[in-house]
Design an enzyme around this catalytic site. Structure first.
Site, PDB file in Angstrom:
ATOM      1  N   CYS A  48       0.814  -0.995   0.333  1.00 56.51           N
ATOM      2  CA  CYS A  48       0.261  -0.269  -0.144  1.00 56.51           C
ATOM      3  C   CYS A  48       1.178   1.445   0.223  1.00 56.51           C
ATOM      4  O   CYS A  48       1.896   1.153   0.389  1.00 56.51           O
ATOM      5  CB  CYS A  48      -1.052  -0.237   1.141  1.00 56.51           C
ATOM      6  SG  CYS A  48      -1.857   0.989   1.497  1.00 56.51           S
ATOM      7  N   HIS A  49       0.115   2.245  -0.422  1.00 55.90           N
ATOM      8  CA  HIS A  49       1.103   3.767  -0.801  1.00 55.90           C
ATOM      9  C   HIS A  49       1.809   3.893   1.022  1.00 55.90           C
ATOM     10  O   HIS A  49       2.733   4.794   1.201  1.00 55.90           O
ATOM     11  CB  HIS A  49       0.113   5.115  -0.906  1.00 55.90           C
ATOM     12  CG  HIS A  49      -0.048   4.849  -2.237  1.00 55.90           C
ATOM     13  ND1 HIS A  49       1.254   5.393  -3.291  1.00 55.90           N
ATOM     14  CD2 HIS A  49      -0.638   4.569  -3.081  1.00 55.90           C
ATOM     15  CE1 HIS A  49       0.799   5.152  -4.489  1.00 55.90           C
ATOM     16  NE2 HIS A  49      -0.280   4.054  -4.608  1.00 55.90           N
ATOM     17  N   THR A  50       1.162   3.412   2.388  1.00 54.82           N
ATOM     18  CA  THR A  50       1.065   3.690   3.381  1.00 54.82           C
ATOM     19  C   THR A  50       2.375   3.976   3.439  1.00 54.82           C
ATOM     20  O   THR A  50       3.303   3.638   4.105  1.00 54.82           O
ATOM     21  CB  THR A  50      -0.069   3.500   4.102  1.00 54.82           C
ATOM     22  OG1 THR A  50      -1.066   4.184   3.713  1.00 54.82           O
ATOM     23  CG2 THR A  50       0.729   4.111   6.068  1.00 54.82           C
ATOM     24  N   HIS A  70       0.659  -4.584   5.734  1.00 57.19           N
ATOM     25  CA  HIS A  70      -0.699  -4.108   6.251  1.00 57.19           C
ATOM     26  C   HIS A  70      -1.894  -4.315   6.104  1.00 57.19           C
ATOM     27  O   HIS A  70      -2.801  -4.668   6.828  1.00 57.19           O
ATOM     28  CB  HIS A  70      -1.067  -2.613   6.841  1.00 57.19           C
ATOM     29  CG  HIS A  70      -1.044  -1.534   6.489  1.00 57.19           C
ATOM     30  ND1 HIS A  70       0.448  -0.993   5.408  1.00 57.19           N
ATOM     31  CD2 HIS A  70      -1.833  -0.787   5.844  1.00 57.19           C
ATOM     32  CE1 HIS A  70      -0.184  -0.236   4.872  1.00 57.19           C
ATOM     33  NE2 HIS A  70      -1.267  -0.017   5.177  1.00 57.19           N
ATOM     34  N   GLU A  71      -2.411  -4.161   4.624  1.00 60.93           N
ATOM     35  CA  GLU A  71      -2.697  -5.581   3.547  1.00 60.93           C
ATOM     36  C   GLU A  71      -2.444  -7.135   3.892  1.00 60.93           C
ATOM     37  O   GLU A  71      -1.894  -7.455   3.505  1.00 60.93           O
ATOM     38  CB  GLU A  71      -3.242  -4.836   2.739  1.00 60.93           C
ATOM     39  CG  GLU A  71      -3.270  -3.408   2.433  1.00 60.93           C
ATOM     40  CD  GLU A  71      -3.942  -2.663   0.953  1.00 60.93           C
ATOM     41  OE1 GLU A  71      -4.443  -1.723   1.008  1.00 60.93           O
ATOM     42  OE2 GLU A  71      -3.952  -3.155   0.338  1.00 60.93           O
ATOM     43  N   CYS A 100     -11.686  -2.231  19.900  1.00 57.09           N
ATOM     44  CA  CYS A 100     -11.955  -3.182  21.909  1.00 57.09           C
ATOM     45  C   CYS A 100     -13.206  -3.185  21.667  1.00 57.09           C
ATOM     46  O   CYS A 100     -12.842  -4.144  22.580  1.00 57.09           O
ATOM     47  CB  CYS A 100     -10.891  -1.902  22.226  1.00 57.09           C
ATOM     48  SG  CYS A 100     -12.144  -0.429  22.913  1.00 57.09           S
ATOM     49  N   CYS A 103     -15.043   0.856  23.711  1.00 56.38           N
ATOM     50  CA  CYS A 103     -14.495   2.884  24.135  1.00 56.38           C
ATOM     51  C   CYS A 103     -16.218   3.610  23.692  1.00 56.38           C
ATOM     52  O   CYS A 103     -16.605   2.637  22.997  1.00 56.38           O
ATOM     53  CB  CYS A 103     -13.500   2.899  23.874  1.00 56.38           C
ATOM     54  SG  CYS A 103     -13.346   2.929  21.314  1.00 56.38           S
ATOM     55  N   CYS A 106     -16.115   2.804  20.002  1.00 60.44           N
ATOM     56  CA  CYS A 106     -16.185   1.968  19.345  1.00 60.44           C
ATOM     57  C   CYS A 106     -17.837   1.039  19.696  1.00 60.44           C
ATOM     58  O   CYS A 106     -18.643   0.594  19.117  1.00 60.44           O
ATOM     59  CB  CYS A 106     -15.679   0.226  20.500  1.00 60.44           C
ATOM     60  SG  CYS A 106     -14.255   0.416  19.614  1.00 60.44           S
ATOM     61  N   CYS A 114     -11.730   4.027  17.187  1.00 58.84           N
ATOM     62  CA  CYS A 114     -11.175   3.257  18.631  1.00 58.84           C
ATOM     63  C   CYS A 114     -10.300   3.997  19.467  1.00 58.84           C
ATOM     64  O   CYS A 114      -9.296   4.359  18.774  1.00 58.84           O
ATOM     65  CB  CYS A 114     -10.311   1.980  17.929  1.00 58.84           C
ATOM     66  SG  CYS A 114      -9.938   0.604  20.191  1.00 58.84           S
ATOM     67  N   ARG A 118      -6.428   2.659  17.732  1.00 59.31           N
ATOM     68  CA  ARG A 118      -6.421   3.751  16.365  1.00 59.31           C
ATOM     69  C   ARG A 118      -5.668   3.578  15.563  1.00 59.31           C
ATOM     70  O   ARG A 118      -4.292   3.367  16.918  1.00 59.31           O
ATOM     71  CB  ARG A 118      -7.094   5.258  17.365  1.00 59.31           C
ATOM     72  CG  ARG A 118      -6.949   6.253  16.002  1.00 59.31           C
ATOM     73  CD  ARG A 118      -7.397   7.719  16.370  1.00 59.31           C
ATOM     74  NE  ARG A 118      -8.838   7.851  17.058  1.00 59.31           N
ATOM     75  CZ  ARG A 118      -9.183   8.152  17.535  1.00 59.31           C
ATOM     76  NH1 ARG A 118      -8.578   9.820  17.211  1.00 59.31           N
ATOM     77  NH2 ARG A 118     -10.528   8.517  18.271  1.00 59.31           N
ATOM     78  N   CYS A 178      -7.390  -2.136   4.090  1.00 62.66           N
ATOM     79  CA  CYS A 178      -6.967  -0.970   3.489  1.00 62.66           C
ATOM     80  C   CYS A 178      -7.724  -0.288   2.864  1.00 62.66           C
ATOM     81  O   CYS A 178      -8.218   0.353   2.795  1.00 62.66           O
ATOM     82  CB  CYS A 178      -4.869  -0.898   3.594  1.00 62.66           C
ATOM     83  SG  CYS A 178      -4.469   1.338   4.171  1.00 62.66           S
ATOM     84  N   ARG A 373      -3.297  -2.518  -7.225  1.00 61.87           N
ATOM     85  CA  ARG A 373      -2.528  -3.443  -6.193  1.00 61.87           C
ATOM     86  C   ARG A 373      -1.296  -4.821  -6.848  1.00 61.87           C
ATOM     87  O   ARG A 373      -1.846  -5.369  -7.645  1.00 61.87           O
ATOM     88  CB  ARG A 373      -3.163  -4.546  -5.178  1.00 61.87           C
ATOM     89  CG  ARG A 373      -4.287  -3.055  -4.261  1.00 61.87           C
ATOM     90  CD  ARG A 373      -2.439  -2.729  -2.901  1.00 61.87           C
ATOM     91  NE  ARG A 373      -3.368  -1.455  -2.413  1.00 61.87           N
ATOM     92  CZ  ARG A 373      -3.250  -0.466  -2.450  1.00 61.87           C
ATOM     93  NH1 ARG A 373      -3.084   0.115  -3.539  1.00 61.87           N
ATOM     94  NH2 ARG A 373      -4.161   0.472  -1.508  1.00 61.87           N
TER      95      ARG A 373
END
Length: 380
Positions: A48-50, A70-71, A100, A103, A106, A114, A118, A178, A373
């Site tokens: 991903c770009h992130t 993270h994907e 969670c 909170c 959530c 969250c 987060r 993502c 992707r």
């Protein structure tokens, strides 16, 4: 329980030792999960770009060595103390942000941000004890956004894991972790276009095309793609985009162009670039009285959004969204079902595929602007 539960697992991971340098496939040790954590066997991941942004570390405080990613899609290998809704063998999507379920966010039907889980790009360690679960030759390796999926095994907080239909192909639905869900949800959950309405999409990268896919699913009759790169237009037709505007082709603001095309403005717009000018244009191009603009892209920290207040008084609405307003654990399983029911088309987002040993090719594709992707097969 799996045969490796409670033991340290040695496996391969792609480690970023320095900013902007090729990842190195290393033998890493992955510690067992602690309380409220799960250890996952990652089967498929994508870039991903992130990942690229933090790997380049431009304008940031570098945090290396690190395992990005993270994907992904994978299977639960073992669970830590207190985890009751996941068990070994479950098919899951790890997510960079969590739920969670305790909170205020959530428990709210209006938020997915969250308090506990987060997204945090600066942490690099697990919440439980402030330590990493990865090491190479005794040296700790930082985590990334709590997922670190560029490893055959990873440890994630249980609140950042969505349990999904085991029949769903992980090599396809892994892209929902993502950007694709972010764009899709921005349209379906936040903009909420009605059937037959008009929608403008600013930015035709993967997130923008996911927003267009959401407009297609919603039944929009006109989907106008706005991008400075006309080479993206042909590909965008696969995602339901019906008309195209390149702002460079006009000597007037693009919001005026769109207003003229649509008799006063579009019903909905979704901005997916992070450009402050695109954000302003996306807001000002919606119709007065009922138009809604949704901001998805992340602007530079010094950017300032400037528009005349009369736009608000004329009942144009401006909204923002985080991860498409999806709660990871509660909502992602239903997004997977949209794919299983052939309502959502995902294959067209995956334009390249490489074995894990060639993960650096995925970075090359991303940096050159080739495709959307790149699927990375961990077993290849």
């Amino acid at each position: 329980m799996s045969s490796t539960a409670g033991q340290v697992i040695s496996c391969k991971a792609a480690v970023a030792w320095e900013a902007g340098k090729p990842l190195v496939i290393e033998e890493v040790e992955v510690a067992p999960p602690q309380a409220m954590e799960v250890r996952l066997k990652i089967l498929f991941t994508s870039l991903c770009h992130t990942d690229v942004y933090f790997w380049e570390a431009k304008g940031q405080t570098p945090m290396f060595p690190r395992i990005f990613g993270h994907e992904a899609g994978g299977i639960v290998e073992s669970v830590g103390e207190g985890v009751t809704d996941l068990e070994p063998g479950d098919h899951v999507l790890p997510v960079f942000t969590g739920e969670c379920k305790e909170c205020r966010h959530c428990k709210s039907e209006e938020s997915n941000m969250c308090d506990l889980l987060r997204i945090n790009t600066d942490r690099g360690v697990m919440l439980n004890d402030g330590k990493s679960r990865f090491s190479v030759r005794g040296q700790p390796i930082y985590h990334f956004v709590g997922t670190s999926t560029f490893s055959e095994y990873t440890v994630v907080h249980a609140g950042c894991v969505a349990k999904i239909n085991p029949a769903a192909p992980l090599d396809i639905v892994c892209v929902l972790s993502c950007g694709i869900s972010t764009g899709l949800g921005a349209t379906l959950n936040v903009a909420k276009p009605e059937k037959g309405s008009s929608v403008a999409i600013f930015g035709l990268g993967a997130v923008g095309l996911a927003a267009a896919e959401g407009a297609r699913i919603a039944g929009a009759s006109r989907i106008i793609g706005v991008d400075l790169n006309s080479n993206r237009f042909e590909e965008a037709k696969k995602f339901g985009v019906t008309e195209f505007v390149n702002p460079k082709d006009y000597d007037k603001p693009v919001q005026e162009v769109i207003a003229e095309m649509t008799d006063g403005g579009v019903d909905r717009s979704v901005e997916c670039t992070g450009s402050i000018n695109a954000m302003i244009s996306a807001f000002e191009c919606v119709h007065d009285g009922w138009g809604v603009a949704v901001l998805v892209g992340v602007p530079n920290k010094d950017d300032s959004f400037r528009t005349h207040p009369i736009n608000f008084l004329n009942e144009k609405t401006l909204k923002g969204t985080f991860f498409g307003n999806y709660k990871p654990r509660s909502d992602l399983p239903s997004v997977v079902e949209k794919y299983m029911n052939k309502e959502l088309e995902l294959e067209k987002f995956i334009t390249h595929e490489v074995p894990f040993s060639e993960i650096n090719k995925a970075f090359e594709y991303m940096l050159s602007g080739a495709g959307l992707r790149c699927l990375i097969r961990m077993d290849a």
